[in-house]
Design an enzyme around this catalytic site. Structure first.
Site, PDB file in Angstrom:
ATOM      1  CG  ASP A  28      18.025   7.335   8.963  1.00 30.78           C
ATOM      2  OD1 ASP A  28      19.046   7.229   8.281  1.00 30.78           O
ATOM      3  OD2 ASP A  28      16.874   7.312   8.496  1.00 30.78           O
ATOM      4  CE1 TYR A  29      19.470  15.440   6.643  1.00 30.35           C
ATOM      5  CE2 TYR A  29      19.087  14.307   4.559  1.00 30.35           C
ATOM      6  CZ  TYR A  29      19.133  15.480   5.302  1.00 30.35           C
ATOM      7  OH  TYR A  29      18.847  16.672   4.707  1.00 30.35           O
ATOM      8  CG  ASP A  30      17.768  10.343   3.051  1.00 25.68           C
ATOM      9  OD1 ASP A  30      17.275  11.267   2.389  1.00 25.68           O
ATOM     10  OD2 ASP A  30      18.984  10.063   3.055  1.00 25.68           O
ATOM     11  CD  GLU A  67     -31.141 -16.506  -5.214  1.00 22.67           C
ATOM     12  OE1 GLU A  67     -31.493 -16.001  -4.126  1.00 22.67           O
ATOM     13  OE2 GLU A  67     -31.285 -15.945  -6.310  1.00 22.67           O
ATOM     14  CE  LYS A 102     -26.041  -6.315 -12.291  1.00 19.40           C
ATOM     15  NZ  LYS A 102     -25.177  -7.088 -11.363  1.00 19.40           N
TER      16      LYS A 102
END
Length: 876
Positions: free
Chosen positions: A593-595, A476, A377
């Protein structure tokens, strides 16, 4: 997000509360018209319930006294304890987080609210200084608390506070609760988020992992409680750093939930965040949400950068792509309840307090500071800056006083308190006299009348934390000054609201001379300038209130609900239906697909070798003569030959369709021989240009395509260069040549437009029109070509006809090849994306990991699932 000068709020949020609510109603009407379910409920998940519970009948032994929570000076009890002698529970408000709670409660005007939070330590009526162990509270008393919460009503005149706000307690075992909050939250996360590395504040060696188990257990308890009360169509907002694991945990339990996460604290830069031992777990938990929201744009940039650098996630215009699940990232400031503050400053006890202060400090300028006694603070630095003011501008000696109030923090800071007391004594000793005390330091909590009187009478407010997310005192102060001096405020540039309040005097709190000069400027400021600055600040503070913040949160989450990510979640592939259709078919086609589909994505591509379970599954599928199985990959033929070439009945398509090898064949067929490939030299030159300027990148030359990889480069610089290169290729080359540019995972690929995975699938299906079952699996953008090719049926149609694809008309020189009728039925096409259910895909089904693809393959051939697949399933 290309500019660091992003405004604190966005166009569309700088409007009245009524306008935001009108936008929310319009969005809800659109969603309902589109068939998207909405329950009208908002679930807010907070660490604490905004209620303190006292058990009037206790059993067992009381725990030692707990440190009481500090009071909020701007708050007073909103409800009075029940006076019924036979009541099991007494409920009173819990102080703190007033802005957040007021915003949440304001939504009760438009939605049913449920606040989910920890009960907090249970107080004992017969021993106010002790607490009741949670383990000793029986189920009937827990049920009684839920009943008491149903009728709890804050005693507040705000018309938005009505019985549409309900409360759901989360019960945490005492050790978990305090290990979570006092341990991991306060000792690990909170310092890190405020740029304090632990060695700077810890008095002894403490492991930053020691309380993580408690943190994870508490988050799991919250996720389960949310799931217990969840109804389809609910909007869920998870609040703050105490609950960062909840989004992912809840996603696993309720996959279709729409989840937002709001982080009220600052979010540090990636270089600071990466110090966290559990950094990956925390980030994975956060990106489980559909939307992550911060106080400021800079915090959202830090989060995006951290996800890129720590987890390797990619950032798209829609947000963070975490393995297919896209998480949107934005910012929205929290304000104060301006209407309530405006009412509070009219309290009858305030004018006499103002008069008393003016009489006591007659003919002196009053500087006000109010902060928690906490190292971030900046109270110590503020006092040093005030000392610098009196030394640099000696004319203020005897004419200005600093009233500094430090309210107790959640954790005691005796060292800091001693340092502040010593510095106050030094300043007063150096500049004070018998009739003048320059610094008045009060280590206490002020009552509401005293607090607002002090804000109203001040000639200047100095609020200079070293790091802060949300600071209500500054807002405030602006409201309180509207009816008095319209005094200016000195603010730290390291506050989350600093961009919000640009008409304040901004300072670097570490630069004592800068702060002293700003204080001097503020005290000498002319009345017209004061009024102009105050008018601008007052408009911002009274427009961006906690109520508009809460309404904007709902609007943003509804916006996500209408997006592709949440409007259509791909269902998990049904194993029993898949197996039934498989066994009923006389001929089946498999396209893999592979990877990322048969093997997980790895950092080094050469390490992506098939597992024993994958090889077993492929071999068993190929052994059935009714099956035609193809690997359709971006890999080159040499890699596929090396790892899968020993399976003679397996077909291959390499380099995204550039090369084919049929089952049983020995030679590869080059489909690009008849295409103009002269463009490769031009593309190679462009890629070389970017490789020279992007350390860690490389060019991969294939026979039918060329790829630029940047996985080894700085992730943000590599992505930026990728976008630049993509723009150059698309605007200067792609429209002149028969090529297309594909953005992959950490790569950019250029290939012939006529050759892609979709064309290969079309060709194989054209050659096998009698197939009665199709299974196609893939994980990335290139696999969407396969899924698109298998959208065979018009809406409501049960039969499909396929015209001759390019692989027949172009590569086989059959320009007059006729269309063929397909035997396949719509319910027998299983296009399956690997990834999260919210992943954007044309596939009809999804699985989460490559292990599950293998598991399903083994299930089709009647084999036992692999152990790794079983483990993956158990984690769903």
């Amino acid at each position: 997000m290309d500019s660091f000068a992003e405004p604190y709020t966005r166009i569309g949020d700088d409007i009245s509360l009524d306008e935001v609510r009108a936008q929310v109603r319009a969005l809800e009407a659109d969603h309902k018209a589109a068939g998207i379910p909405l329950s009208g409920r908002v679930l807010h998940v907070c660490h604490y319930l905004p209620i303190t519970a006292t058990l009037n009948t206790t059993s067992g032994v009381l725990s030692p006294p707990a440190t009481p929570p500090p009071m909020n000076p701007s708050e007073e009890p909103l409800a009075t304890p029940s006076k019924e002698s036979d009541a099991v529970w007494t409920l009173v408000p819990r102080y703190g987080h007033a802005a957040m709670i007021s915003g949440i409660r304001s939504l009760a005007a438009t939605h049913e609210q449920i606040i989910i939070g920890w009960t907090g330590d249970i107080q004992a009526a017969k021993n106010p200084e002790g607490r009741v162990p949670v383990a000793s509270i029986p189920e009937e008393q827990r049920s009684a608390l839920k009943d008491a919460l149903k009728t709890y009503q804050p005693k507040e005149s705000d018309p938005d506070d009505d019985k549409k706000t309900l409360y759901e307690p989360v019960w945490l075992e005492d050790g978990v609760a305090h290990g979570h909050y006092d341990g991991y939250c306060k000792q690990t996360l909170w310092p890190l988020f405020h740029y304090l590395l632990w060695q700077d504040i810890a008095s002894e060696d403490v492991s930053q992992d020691s309380h993580y188990k408690a943190y994870a257990a508490a988050n799991a308890a919250f996720a389960q409680t949310i799931a217990n009360v969840y109804e389809p169509g609910d909007l869920i907002w998870v609040h703050d750093y105490h609950l960062l694991l909840v989004p992912k945990l809840l996603r696993a339990i309720v996959p279709d939930a729409v989840i937002g996460l709001f982080v009220h604290t600052p979010f540090p830069s990636s270089e600071v965040f990466r110090c966290l031992p559990r950094r990956k777990e925390i980030l994975d938990g956060m990106v489980g949400a559909d939307l992550v929201c911060f106080q400021t744009y800079s915090y959202s940039r830090h989060f995006l950068s951290t996800c890129i650098r720590v987890c390797g996630y990619e950032v798209t215009p829609r947000g963070i792509d975490a393995e297919g699940h896209v998480t949107a990232v934005t910012h929205c400031p929290v304000g104060v309840d301006a209407e309530r503050v405006a009412r509070d400053i009219l309290r009858p006890g305030i004018p006499p307090a103002i008069h008393a202060l003016r009489s006591h400090y007659q003919n002196k300028k009053i500087i006000v500071g109010r902060d928690k006694l906490d190292v971030v603070k900046g109270v110590l630095q503020k006092l040093q800056a005030f000392q610098k003011l009196l030394r640099t501008y000696p004319g203020w000696v005897g004419n200005v006083v600093l009233i500094q109030v430090t309210s107790p923090s959640l954790t005691d800071s005796p060292k800091l308190e001693r340092q502040i007391s010593e510095l106050v004594a030094n300043i007063n000793g150096e500049f004070g006299s018998l009739d003048f005390v320059p610094v008045h330091h009060y280590h206490q909590t002020l009552k509401k009348d005293e607090f607002y009187a002090l804000l109203s009478v001040a000639d200047l407010a100095v609020i200079t934390p070293l790091r802060d997310g949300m600071n209500t005192t500054s807002m405030e102060f602006v409201i309180a000054q509207a009816k008095t001096n319209k005094s200016p405020v000195v603010l730290s540039e390291f506050m989350g609201i600093s961009k919000h309040m640009e008409q304040a005097l901004m300072v670097n709190p570490w630069n004592l001379g800068d702060v002293a000069a700003a204080i001097n400027e503020g005290l000498l400021m002319s009345a017209p300038e004061k009024e102009a600055r105050h008018a601008a600040l007052h408009k911002v503070v009274t427009t961006h209130t906690s109520h508009t913040w809460a309404a904007v949160l709902v609007k943003m989450l509804l916006g996500q609900l209408g997006g592709k990510e949440t409007a259509r979640r791909t269902p998990y592939i049904p194993r029993e239906v898949l197996e039934t259709r498989y066994h009923d078919a006389k001929k089946r086609l498999f396209f893999f697909d592979y990877d990322g589909t048969l093997a997980p994505i790895v950092k080094t591509p050469s390490m992506a070798v098939p597992s024993a379970a994958t090889l077993d599954a492929l071999e068993r599928l190929c052994a059935d003569e009714r099956n035609l199985v193809y690997i359709i990959s971006g890999r080159d033929g040499a890699f596929l030959d090396q790892h899968l070439g020993h399976l003679p009945r397996l077909g291959f398509s390499a380099e995204h369709g550039g090369f084919m090898r049929s089952p049983g064949a020995k030679e590869w067929v080059n489909l690009t021989e008849k295409l103009d490939m002269s463009w490769m030299g031009e593309v190679e030159e462009i890629f070389k240009y970017y490789t020279e300027r992007t350390t860690g990148s490389a060019v991969e030359m294939k026979k039918s395509s060329i790829t630029w990889h940047y996985r080894g480069s700085d992730p943000e610089w590599g992505l930026f260069q990728c976008h630049q290169c993509q723009d150059l290729l698309e605007n200067n080359l792609a429209h002149k040549r028969p090529i297309e540019v594909l953005v992959g995972k950490k790569n950019l690929e250029v290939r012939p437009r006529a050759v892609n995975k979709g064309e290969i699938v079309k060709g194989l299906l054209y050659q096998n029109p009698d197939a009665e079952f199709i299974f196609c699996a893939g994980d990335d953008k290139t696999d969407e070509d396969m899924f698109r090719a298998l959208i065979l049926f018009e809406t409501g149609a049960t039969k499909a006809t396929m015209p001759a694809p390019l692989s027949v008309t172009l590569f086989e020189d059959k320009a007059d090849a006729p269309p063929v009728d397909l035997a396949i039925r719509p319910e027998c096409v299983f296009t399956t994306a690997v990834g999260h259910s919210s992943k954007r895909t044309l596939a009809s089904w999804h699985v989460t990991t490559p292990h599950e693809i293998v598991d399903h393959m083994l299930g089709l051939v009647g084999a036992q699932p692999a152990e790794e697949s079983q483990a993956a399933q158990s984690n769903l």
